[in-house]
Scaffold this motif. Structure first.
Motif: not given
Length: 579
Positions: A503-515, A546-552
């Motif tokens: 999230p710090e490197m790429y941007g706020w739109w990267v998910g904060l969860g991690f699996l 049927n929700i498209p991915v908003i951010h890669p």
């Protein structure tokens, strides 16, 4: 039915000289000795057999003799204890490098393996691990990737190989060609080119080299190429997509033809170039000549030459001044691929985001630091100023966010940033490029701390990349060092460090969860079903409403070879597509 020969016919080759027969006899003795040794030591090396085989390959009729001994080589363990023991896992691209660049022993066993596959493909030998169709497909791909050898002309590197390996490999491909035929080889290469182009890569030089090899074969009077329409169309798309350059006349002659064309002819040229470009993803080097001819003369035909839709044309008309300036500065035969990048950039509508236009104006006038200039000149040459090549790379990246190569490990963490920013945050990408190219420095923050790349040691990539696009050449070393520094600042934490870095490197739109499907404690797969359920619920339209991915999103994968063995870990930019 398996290929069988009597012992007498295997030892003596009718019409061959005594030296050939002697080398074949020595090979048979080494083969028998290997089989005998394997009875007591299953791991015994095949070194003597390979050394004897190289001598046979150099002898007249030697390849015929080895071809006849394929069943014996298989039965007596020449391929045992190696990857070649499982022909179904072999890969053409790796085989090419082994034959052309490998040590003598590796080149030899690869050559023997290809003779074995030829016997399978021709129906002369049955192998339990690979079918005749699979063997033929493998051989046609390998041969297609070595079309430069099929003319009989060897490069200096091939001629200088030890033990006559260059001549041996050249003779092997002529041998394969005589049995497989040119048609299947060229068809295979054309299919491979179309497969690569379907991904719309930014870097197309290697693909264009493949098309050039196809063209050489098509126009070689010694080669029968009638009926190879697919190959001819592919070559035409690159070297002669329009009536004005159908005969590949050269830049000077084509320039004269453009000057003599009327409005109808220019329109047809524009349509022809656009159709070939969008149909293949390749840009003919004649295409920039047309665009430069139209500039200031027939600007109204530029949308047609770029193949723009209503959306792309709207962008061009709204931002006409900067688009025309980009064409003047960037579009040259040496940077022809940037034409496709520009067209796709306009189609994406990114210029309607005000900071992007401002960032491009800054990029047009950017003064590059000496370090960046030297890198660009070294890799791309001096036909144009270094800033031209960098700007061409910027256009390609902005137009084709998913076309940047993400497989150059270990810099994959940095490269996916370029892909995501060009897709989702183009003005930030332009800022990073400006910092790196002008200041030889990139600034980022991690958990409140500023990080300057200039003061950091090399990251995961100890040597700067050179076989990359212009933006990666300038920016990746900085991003790689920053990513490594973020990992150092993390220290030891209770989960995978990517959870905090991404999230710090790429941007706020990267998910904060991690699996992760890999257990940090054991290093093995755990809770696989739970991982798959979460993955589908997040990304698959059939399972997420049927929700498209908003951010890669950045995603990590475990890479295995064709035999299922772990090679290492790799990351890429994940963006699901609607089926």
């Amino acid at each position: 039915m398996a290929y069988r020969l009597s012992k007498e016919s295997m030892v003596t080759i009718p019409g061959s000289d005594p030296a050939t027969n002697a080398s074949v006899s020595a090979f048979d003795e080494a083969l028998d000795q290997l089989a005998f040794t394997h009875q007591s030591d299953s791991l015994a090396p095949n070194t003597e057999v390979l050394e004897a085989a190289l001598i046979v390959m150099e002898a007249p009729g030697g390849l015929d003799a080895l071809y006849a001994r394929v069943p014996a080589m298989e039965a007596k363990g020449v391929f045992t204890n190696s990857d070649w023991d499982q022909p179904a896992i072999l890969r053409p691209a790796l085989a090419v490098r082994t034959l052309r660049q490998g040590a003598p022993a590796y080149t030899c066993i690869e050559a023997l393996s290809e003779l074995r596959l030829l016997a399978v493909a021709m129906g002369d030998y049955l192998h339990p691990g690979i079918s005749a169709e699979q063997a033929r497909n493998f051989l046609t791909q390998v041969t297609a990737l070595n079309l430069d050898l099929l003319s009989g002309q060897m490069s200096e590197a091939d001629r200088e190989r030890p033990q006559g390996l260059g001549q041996i490999v050249s003779a092997l491909y002529q041998y394969l060609l005589n049995r497989l035929g040119y048609e299947s080889i060229l068809d295979s290469l054309v299919d491979e080119v179309h497969r690569l182009l379907a991904q719309r890569p930014i870097q197309t030089d290697s693909i264009k080299q493949m098309v050039s090899q196809i063209a050489k074969c098509l126009f070689d009077p010694e080669i029968e190429t009638s009926g190879m329409d697919k190959a001819a169309r592919l070559v035409g798309a690159l070297f002669g997509p329009t009536s004005g350059c159908r005969d590949d006349p050269g830049f000077a002659v084509y320039g004269e033809r453009l000057a003599a064309m009327d409005e109808i002819a220019l329109s047809e040229e524009a349509q022809g170039f656009a159709s070939a470009m969008h149909g293949t993803g390749m840009v003919s080097p004649y295409h920039p000549m047309l665009l430069r001819h139209l500039r200031g003369h027939r600007d109204d035909l530029i949308p047609l030459a770029l193949g723009l839709s209503i959306t792309g044309n709207d962008v061009l008309q709204c931002y006409r001044q900067i688009v025309l300036e980009l064409i003047d500065e960037v579009v040259h035969p040496e940077t022809c691929q940037a034409v496709y990048g520009l067209a796709m950039f306009l189609e994406r509508g990114s210029l309607f985001t005000p900071p992007v236009a401002s960032g491009l104006w800054r990029q047009l006038g950017l003064n590059l630091c000496q370090t960046a200039s030297d890198k660009l000149a070294t890799v791309f040459g001096d036909a144009h100023p270094p800033r031209v090549y960098l700007l061409a790379g910027v256009l390609s990246l902005l137009g084709q966010p998913l076309g940047i190569g993400q497989g150059n490990n270990p810099t994959c963490q940095s490269v996916i940033g370029l892909s995501m920013w060009s897709f989702n945050d183009a003005d930030f990408l332009l800022q990073l490029v400006a910092w790196a190219a002008r200041d030889d420095d990139v600034v980022m923050r991690f958990e409140g701390q500023h990080i300057n790349s200039r003061h950091l040691e090399a990251g995961l990539a100890k040597a700067p990349p050179t076989d990359v696009d212009p933006v990666s050449l300038i920016l990746i070393p900085h991003l790689d060092r920053i990513y490594g520094e973020m990992g150092r600042l993390c220290g030891v934490r209770d989960d995978d460090l990517h959870r905090w870095i991404n999230p710090e490197m790429y941007g706020w739109w990267v998910g904060l969860g991690f699996l992760s499907v890999i257990s940090r404690q054991t290093g093995k797969i755990h809770e696989y079903e739970d991982f798959i359920r979460h993955f589908y619920a997040s990304y698959h339209p059939y399972y997420n409403g049927n929700i498209p991915v908003i951010h890669p999103q950045p995603a990590g994968i475990a890479v295995t070879d064709s035999g299922g063995r772990l090679v290492g870990r790799h990351c890429h930019n994940h963006r699901s597509r609607q089926p």
